[in-house]
Design a protein around this motif. Sequence first.
Motif, PDB file in Angstrom:
ATOM      1  N   ALA A  65       0.826  -1.211   0.000  1.00  7.31           N
ATOM      2  CA  ALA A  65       0.000   0.000   0.000  1.00  7.31           C
ATOM      3  C   ALA A  65       0.857   1.256   0.000  1.00  7.31           C
ATOM      4  N   ARG A  66       1.885   1.271   0.826  1.00  8.17           N
ATOM      5  CA  ARG A  66       2.766   2.447   0.905  1.00  8.17           C
ATOM      6  C   ARG A  66       3.553   2.638  -0.389  1.00  8.17           C
ATOM      7  N   TYR A  67       4.047   1.541  -0.953  1.00  5.72           N
ATOM      8  CA  TYR A  67       4.817   1.641  -2.196  1.00  5.72           C
ATOM      9  C   TYR A  67       3.906   2.065  -3.345  1.00  5.72           C
ATOM     10  N   THR A  68       2.690   1.576  -3.370  1.00  2.00           N
ATOM     11  CA  THR A  68       1.729   2.002  -4.392  1.00  2.00           C
ATOM     12  C   THR A  68       1.489   3.505  -4.293  1.00  2.00           C
ATOM     13  N   GLU A  76       8.880   8.532 -12.696  1.00  2.00           N
ATOM     14  CA  GLU A  76       9.560   7.448 -13.410  1.00  2.00           C
ATOM     15  C   GLU A  76       8.570   6.400 -13.922  1.00  2.00           C
ATOM     16  N   VAL A  77       7.371   6.348 -13.345  1.00  2.00           N
ATOM     17  CA  VAL A  77       6.362   5.383 -13.793  1.00  2.00           C
ATOM     18  C   VAL A  77       5.994   5.642 -15.244  1.00  2.00           C
ATOM     19  N   LYS A  82       6.224   4.006 -20.934  1.00  2.00           N
ATOM     20  CA  LYS A  82       6.615   4.326 -22.317  1.00  2.00           C
ATOM     21  C   LYS A  82       7.586   3.268 -22.853  1.00  2.00           C
ATOM     22  N   LEU A  83       8.540   2.876 -22.011  1.00  2.00           N
ATOM     23  CA  LEU A  83       9.502   1.839 -22.404  1.00  2.00           C
ATOM     24  C   LEU A  83       8.815   0.502 -22.663  1.00  2.00           C
ATOM     25  N   LEU A 107       5.286  -3.434  -8.183  1.00  2.00           N
ATOM     26  CA  LEU A 107       5.448  -2.572  -9.356  1.00  2.00           C
ATOM     27  C   LEU A 107       4.777  -3.181 -10.584  1.00  2.00           C
ATOM     28  N   GLN A 108       4.974  -4.477 -10.803  1.00  2.00           N
ATOM     29  CA  GLN A 108       4.344  -5.153 -11.941  1.00  2.00           C
ATOM     30  C   GLN A 108       2.825  -5.025 -11.867  1.00  2.00           C
ATOM     31  N   LYS A 109       2.261  -5.294 -10.702  1.00  2.00           N
ATOM     32  CA  LYS A 109       0.811  -5.190 -10.538  1.00  2.00           C
ATOM     33  C   LYS A 109       0.339  -3.757 -10.756  1.00  2.00           C
ATOM     34  N   PHE A 110       1.070  -2.794 -10.233  1.00  2.00           N
ATOM     35  CA  PHE A 110       0.711  -1.384 -10.405  1.00  2.00           C
ATOM     36  C   PHE A 110       0.698  -1.003 -11.886  1.00  2.00           C
ATOM     37  N   ILE A 111       1.733  -1.399 -12.610  1.00  2.00           N
ATOM     38  CA  ILE A 111       1.822  -1.083 -14.042  1.00  2.00           C
ATOM     39  C   ILE A 111       0.660  -1.737 -14.789  1.00  2.00           C
TER      40      ILE A 111
END
Length: 116
Positions: A65-68, A76-77, A82-83, A107-111
């Motif tokens: 939750a905190r990282y999200t 940078e997201v 874009k990459l 990060l994978q789930k967030f993206i």
Amino acid sequence: MLRIKRIYDEPAESDGYRVLVDRLWPRGVSKQRAALDLWLKEIAPSPELRTWFGHKPEKFAEFSARYTDELEKNPEVSKLKKLIKQNPDTTLLYGAKAPAINHAAVLQKFIEDTAS
């Protein structure tokens, strides 16, 4: 396809574009062996959050939750998204030992959840 993989695992052709998403360089891995296309260290959790988490499984839900929250404010997201559009086969590399309890999984789930 967006994948995650430990940087200590052997590089593979199927990895596609390889992005290290750790803030610190992984111990014992040479730049040649890492076979990176990019080191995107600013997308990693803040040093304070990383230290607080300490890779303790019981803290993973709160860490996620905190990282999200950090990712929602991190410029940078958009660079990473874009990459990924330019390189459909992208692998996010991390150094943590646990394959499911680490920031790369978050990060994978967030993206994937915020893909447009």
